[in-house]
Design an enzyme around this catalytic site. Structure first.
Site, short mmCIF file in Angstrom:
data_model
loop_
_atom_site.label_atom_id
_atom_site.label_comp_id
_atom_site.label_asym_id
_atom_site.label_seq_id
_atom_site.Cartn_x
_atom_site.Cartn_y
_atom_site.Cartn_z
N GLU A 249 0.79 -1.24 0.00
CA GLU A 249 0.00 0.00 0.00
C GLU A 249 0.82 1.29 0.00
O GLU A 249 0.58 2.19 0.80
CB GLU A 249 -0.96 0.00 1.19
CG GLU A 249 -2.00 -1.10 1.14
CD GLU A 249 -2.97 -1.05 2.32
OE1 GLU A 249 -2.80 -0.20 3.22
OE2 GLU A 249 -3.91 -1.88 2.35
N GLU B 238 -6.26 -7.89 -0.23
CA GLU B 238 -6.96 -7.68 1.04
C GLU B 238 -8.41 -7.29 0.75
O GLU B 238 -8.68 -6.50 -0.16
CB GLU B 238 -6.32 -6.58 1.88
CG GLU B 238 -4.97 -6.89 2.46
CD GLU B 238 -4.48 -5.79 3.40
OE1 GLU B 238 -5.32 -4.99 3.89
OE2 GLU B 238 -3.26 -5.70 3.61
#
Length: 519
Positions: free
Chosen positions: A241, A340
């Site tokens: 991320e 995710e």
């Protein structure tokens, strides 16, 4: 008559495309897979790839990743294991990530707590249970401090690397594939608490941070490219991320890291989509100059007031809208792996927005945590029903989670597969983010291909999926549960079918072609 020779080829093409589009619409209504009509397939079928897993999913005749992320083990997260942070005796303003935890309790006590946690949180039994639950992969985060801690950095370099290797051995024993994810980089790549140090966002500010990160990728690539890991370690995720960093520097790092990995062997390479959307990465490490690359989106519907207030039909449509895009990019550019996601529809999990930061759902969020900018609360209702043990949650709550789990499986696994976040949480904590709690409490079936409640994205039918709505004990829906869902209007997914426009378009093509023919 004189126009016929010049328009005949165009007429044939229009009618053929129209018929194909109408056929795909009919197939979709019957639950069959549609075809890409115009897009050329650029990536090879899985049978022809040289990597350690048949990446690509059904669109490339490959296997699907059914995985989980092992959260708050080698990189702490306060919403998954809040009890560790509570041992600091400090509130959320003082202790909210691994860096501040070590600062607060001191190196000696932190060493004792963290070693104990590393030993007990994940054991071989977890991998045995993953296999029992029908999973085939695990994504394991690790922080840079497992390899390299420099003066002025509060992290502790303990046994993290050794524990990761031991976990890979357990995974190997039980037939679980592993993707190792560099979750925290020097300087922090996003300023989030799960990068190890909230607030700081300096990864790209100093070249030394990037160089240190590249050295860690080199270390992991050297280890995991060895033949002894060929049946287990299938990929390295270069950075979790990254957000708010210089994109030119990030892409240069991706290129350099790719070459470090590819020069050593056939590990696949995973790139985060940085919350920009998977379609923005088609020209980054493009095939065929670069091979074995996956793009990793992370998808949640709970970190804004607007998402929390979404009408269920709108949410289902937005989730299912990923299917066509994922399939296209997965076939033409990069494999798509949803790294995710969660079926949670509230942000009521304690610490989910940062330690003691509150929740938008009940209006208690006051800013801070992992979110900067204006505070916008949703003020929907009390969070009390969504806290504590899921065994005490109502059937309606469990049905809600089942709906979004099954929809997510159709939507987010339509490329190369995906990884649920997370494998488990502490008992009574954030259990709508726990795969283990989901299986134990019935909203996740033991067979990840099953859809016991009957939810599907329009036109999607997972190869090998089975419907257990007849009351099977394998996570099946009881008659009482089905009645409850019907009463609440939670029937099949009420998302707009993406194949309706194709029906209209196909009809238009045929009519247009016939008009040209008889002009």
């Amino acid at each position: 008559m004189l126009l016929l020779p010049s328009f005949l080829p165009l007429t044939v093409v229009l009618v053929a495309l129209g018929r194909a589009c109408l056929a795909d619409s009919l197939n979709a209504s019957l639950g069959h897979e549609p075809r890409d009509l115009l897009a050329p397939r650029k990536l090879p079928d899985a049978d022809g790839n040289k990597y350690r897993f048949k990446f690509g999913g059904p669109t490339l005749k490959g296997d699907t990743l059914f995985g989980v992320g092992i959260g708050s083990w080698l990189v702490l997260e306060s919403f998954i294991t809040p009890s560790i942070f509570d041992q600091s005796g400090k509130d959320g303003k003082a202790v909210y990530d691994e860096w501040t935890f070590v600062d607060a309790v001191g190196a000696q006590k932190a060493t004792q707590i963290l070693r104990d946690h590393h030993d007990k949180w994940i054991t071989e039994d977890d991998f045995r249970l993953m296999k029992e639950y029908g999973l085939n992969a695990a994504r394991i985060p690790i922080g840079y401090w497992a390899f390299d801690v420099q003066p002025g950095e509060s992290y502790l370099k303990l046994d993290q690397w050794a524990m990761l290797l031991r976990a890979c051995e357990w995974a190997q024993k039980h037939g679980i594939k592993v993707i190792v994810d560099l979750h925290g980089a020097p300087g922090s790549q996003n300023g989030y608490d799960h990068s190890g140090h909230r607030g700081a966002l300096n990864w790209d500010k100093q070249q030394s941070n990037i160089d240190r990160t590249l050295a860690i990728i080199r270390t992991m690539a050297t280890e995991f490219s060895q033949a002894k890991w060929a049946d287990t370690i299938i990929a390295l995720e270069l950075l979790n991320e990254p957000k708010g960093v210089d994109m030119a520097k990030l892409k240069k790092f991706y290129q350099d890291a790719y070459h470090e990995i590819r020069s050593r062997g056939n590990l696949a390479v995973v790139l985060s989509d940085s919350f920009m959307g998977v379609g923005n990465w088609n020209d980054t490490l493009p095939y065929p100059q670069y091979e074995g690359v996956l793009i990793d989106p992370h998808i949640y519907f709970l970190f804004t007031a607007a998402d929390l207030k979404l009408d269920p039909k709108v949410r289902a449509y937005r989730m299912c809208s990923h299917v066509a895009q994922f399939k296209q990019i997965n076939s033409e550019h990069h494999w798509i792996m949803t790294g995710e996601w969660s079926p949670a529809s509230t942000d009521c999990a304690i610490n989910i927005n940062g330690r003691q930061a509150g929740s938008r759902y009940d209006g208690s969020y006051k800013g801070g945590g992992n979110n900067n900018g204006a505070v916008q609360n949703a003020n929907i209702g009390s969070c009390a029903p969504w806290r504590g043990s899921a065994s005490k949650w109502s059937q309606a709550q469990k049905d809600d989670l089942a709906r979004w789990w099954e929809t997510g499986m159709d939507a987010y696994y339509s490329g190369a597969g995906g990884f649920f976040w997370a494998w488990k949480t502490e008992d009574g904590t954030a259990e709508d983010f726990s795969y283990v709690a989901g299986v134990k409490n019935g909203w996740i079936p033991k067979n990840p291909r099953a859809r016991p409640h009957g939810f599907h994205c329009p036109g999607v039918k997972e190869e090998g999926a089975i419907n257990l709505s007849n009351g099977s004990s394998d996570g099946g829906t009881t008659g009482k549960s089905q009645a409850s869902m019907a009463k609440r209007g939670v029937g099949g997914i009420a998302a707009r079918s993406s194949y309706v426009p194709c029906s209209i378009f196909g009809s238009t093509l045929i009519v247009g072609g016939l008009i040209l023919l008889f002009m």
